[in-house]
Design a protein around this motif. Structure first.
Motif, PDB file in Angstrom:
ATOM      1  N   ARG A   5       0.843  -1.189   0.000  1.00 23.55           N
ATOM      2  CA  ARG A   5       0.000   0.000   0.000  1.00 23.55           C
ATOM      3  C   ARG A   5       0.881   1.243   0.000  1.00 23.55           C
ATOM      4  O   ARG A   5       1.923   1.266   0.642  1.00 23.55           O
ATOM      5  CB  ARG A   5      -0.921  -0.001   1.216  1.00 23.55           C
ATOM      6  CG  ARG A   5      -1.854  -1.216   1.244  1.00 23.55           C
ATOM      7  CD  ARG A   5      -2.865  -1.125   2.356  1.00 23.55           C
ATOM      8  NE  ARG A   5      -3.829  -0.067   2.148  1.00 23.55           N
ATOM      9  CZ  ARG A   5      -4.955  -0.181   1.430  1.00 23.55           C
ATOM     10  NH1 ARG A   5      -5.232  -1.308   0.838  1.00 23.55           N
ATOM     11  NH2 ARG A   5      -5.787   0.830   1.314  1.00 23.55           N
ATOM     12  N   SER A   6       0.449   2.265  -0.729  1.00 23.08           N
ATOM     13  CA  SER A   6       1.116   3.561  -0.748  1.00 23.08           C
ATOM     14  C   SER A   6       0.085   4.632  -0.457  1.00 23.08           C
ATOM     15  O   SER A   6      -1.103   4.473  -0.761  1.00 23.08           O
ATOM     16  CB  SER A   6       1.741   3.847  -2.115  1.00 23.08           C
ATOM     17  OG  SER A   6       2.948   3.170  -2.277  1.00 23.08           O
ATOM     18  N   ALA A   7       0.563   5.738   0.111  1.00 23.78           N
ATOM     19  CA  ALA A   7      -0.298   6.887   0.373  1.00 23.78           C
ATOM     20  C   ALA A   7       0.450   8.139  -0.041  1.00 23.78           C
ATOM     21  O   ALA A   7       1.676   8.211   0.080  1.00 23.78           O
ATOM     22  CB  ALA A   7      -0.677   6.949   1.853  1.00 23.78           C
ATOM     23  N   GLY A   8      -0.300   9.124  -0.536  1.00 26.69           N
ATOM     24  CA  GLY A   8       0.355  10.336  -0.996  1.00 26.69           C
ATOM     25  C   GLY A   8      -0.534  11.553  -0.971  1.00 26.69           C
ATOM     26  O   GLY A   8      -1.732  11.475  -0.710  1.00 26.69           O
ATOM     27  N   ILE A   9       0.104  12.678  -1.259  1.00 28.37           N
ATOM     28  CA  ILE A   9      -0.570  13.973  -1.304  1.00 28.37           C
ATOM     29  C   ILE A   9      -0.354  14.583  -2.682  1.00 28.37           C
ATOM     30  O   ILE A   9       0.782  14.690  -3.159  1.00 28.37           O
ATOM     31  CB  ILE A   9      -0.026  14.913  -0.211  1.00 28.37           C
ATOM     32  CG1 ILE A   9      -0.383  14.364   1.174  1.00 28.37           C
ATOM     33  CG2 ILE A   9      -0.559  16.335  -0.400  1.00 28.37           C
ATOM     34  CD1 ILE A   9       0.210  15.144   2.328  1.00 28.37           C
ATOM     35  N   LEU A  10      -1.458  14.973  -3.303  1.00 27.07           N
ATOM     36  CA  LEU A  10      -1.421  15.675  -4.582  1.00 27.07           C
ATOM     37  C   LEU A  10      -1.634  17.159  -4.283  1.00 27.07           C
ATOM     38  O   LEU A  10      -2.757  17.602  -4.053  1.00 27.07           O
ATOM     39  CB  LEU A  10      -2.506  15.141  -5.522  1.00 27.07           C
ATOM     40  CG  LEU A  10      -2.574  15.764  -6.915  1.00 27.07           C
ATOM     41  CD1 LEU A  10      -1.257  15.556  -7.671  1.00 27.07           C
ATOM     42  CD2 LEU A  10      -3.740  15.177  -7.698  1.00 27.07           C
ATOM     43  N   LEU A  11      -0.524  17.898  -4.223  1.00 30.79           N
ATOM     44  CA  LEU A  11      -0.592  19.328  -3.946  1.00 30.79           C
ATOM     45  C   LEU A  11      -1.131  20.038  -5.185  1.00 30.79           C
ATOM     46  O   LEU A  11      -0.734  19.714  -6.305  1.00 30.79           O
ATOM     47  CB  LEU A  11       0.808  19.842  -3.595  1.00 30.79           C
ATOM     48  CG  LEU A  11       0.900  21.142  -2.807  1.00 30.79           C
ATOM     49  CD1 LEU A  11       0.243  21.015  -1.443  1.00 30.79           C
ATOM     50  CD2 LEU A  11       2.346  21.567  -2.657  1.00 30.79           C
ATOM     51  N   PHE A  12      -2.047  20.987  -4.978  1.00 31.46           N
ATOM     52  CA  PHE A  12      -2.591  21.734  -6.124  1.00 31.46           C
ATOM     53  C   PHE A  12      -2.676  23.212  -5.783  1.00 31.46           C
ATOM     54  O   PHE A  12      -2.687  23.611  -4.625  1.00 31.46           O
ATOM     55  CB  PHE A  12      -3.961  21.178  -6.544  1.00 31.46           C
ATOM     56  CG  PHE A  12      -5.074  21.457  -5.570  1.00 31.46           C
ATOM     57  CD1 PHE A  12      -5.862  22.593  -5.690  1.00 31.46           C
ATOM     58  CD2 PHE A  12      -5.337  20.579  -4.528  1.00 31.46           C
ATOM     59  CE1 PHE A  12      -6.891  22.851  -4.784  1.00 31.46           C
ATOM     60  CE2 PHE A  12      -6.362  20.826  -3.620  1.00 31.46           C
ATOM     61  CZ  PHE A  12      -7.140  21.960  -3.750  1.00 31.46           C
TER      62      PHE A  12
END
Length: 159
Positions: A5-12
């Motif tokens: 499993r991976s988790a991330g943040i998509l900064l916009f």
């Protein structure tokens, strides 16, 4: 064996150009396998986590580790999860924020290179970070992560 499993943040952010188009921060994957690739070689800032770490905590940790910068303040907006072709499950949150890609100090990893040489070489986890409008981001992001750009576009982030 459980799937990774991976988790991330998509900064916009709203772009700085005349049209103010929505932009996302993506990272070009480091290491020799990605060095000569551009299309399909960019990713949401993310990383793997274990069963004892909440995914949102992992997303924040990975952001700090991969960029060497603090996570901007603000509300994490869930973009859900997707299962990649290799079986890995990726969970991503969107976050409105801004940062200067020139300030990034990427984390590193070691691998044997060239393969079979017995020599360990250190590479950056991501070797380039850039703000991209959604059209360009769609051309560059890993195919399995396109769904997160689509989900971000569906959110009402115009304010």
């Amino acid at each position: 064996m459980a799937n990774k499993r991976s988790a991330g943040i998509l900064l916009f952010r709203r772009g700085h150009g005349v049209d103010g188009a929505l932009e996302v921060l993506l990272g070009h994957m480091g290491g020799p396998f990605w060095a000569r690739r551009d299309a399909g070689a960019w990713s949401v800032i993310k990383g793997e986590y274990g069963p004892d770490e909440p995914p949102q905590d992992a997303a924040r940790r990975e952001f700090r580790e991969e960029l060497g910068l603090p996570v901007p303040g603000g509300e994490l907006l869930p973009l859900g999860e997707t299962r990649l072709s290799g079986g890995k499950v990726v969970t991503v949150w969107a976050l409105r924020g801004d940062l200067d890609p020139g300030q990034v100090v990427p984390g590193t990893f070691e691998m044997e290179w060239p393969k079979g040489s017995g020599k360990l070489v250190e590479f950056p986890e991501i070797d380039q970070v850039a703000w991209l409008d959604l059209r360009r981001a769609r051309e560059k992001i890993l195919t399995g992560q396109l769904v997160f750009l689509d989900r971000l576009a569906e959110l009402d982030v115009t304010a």
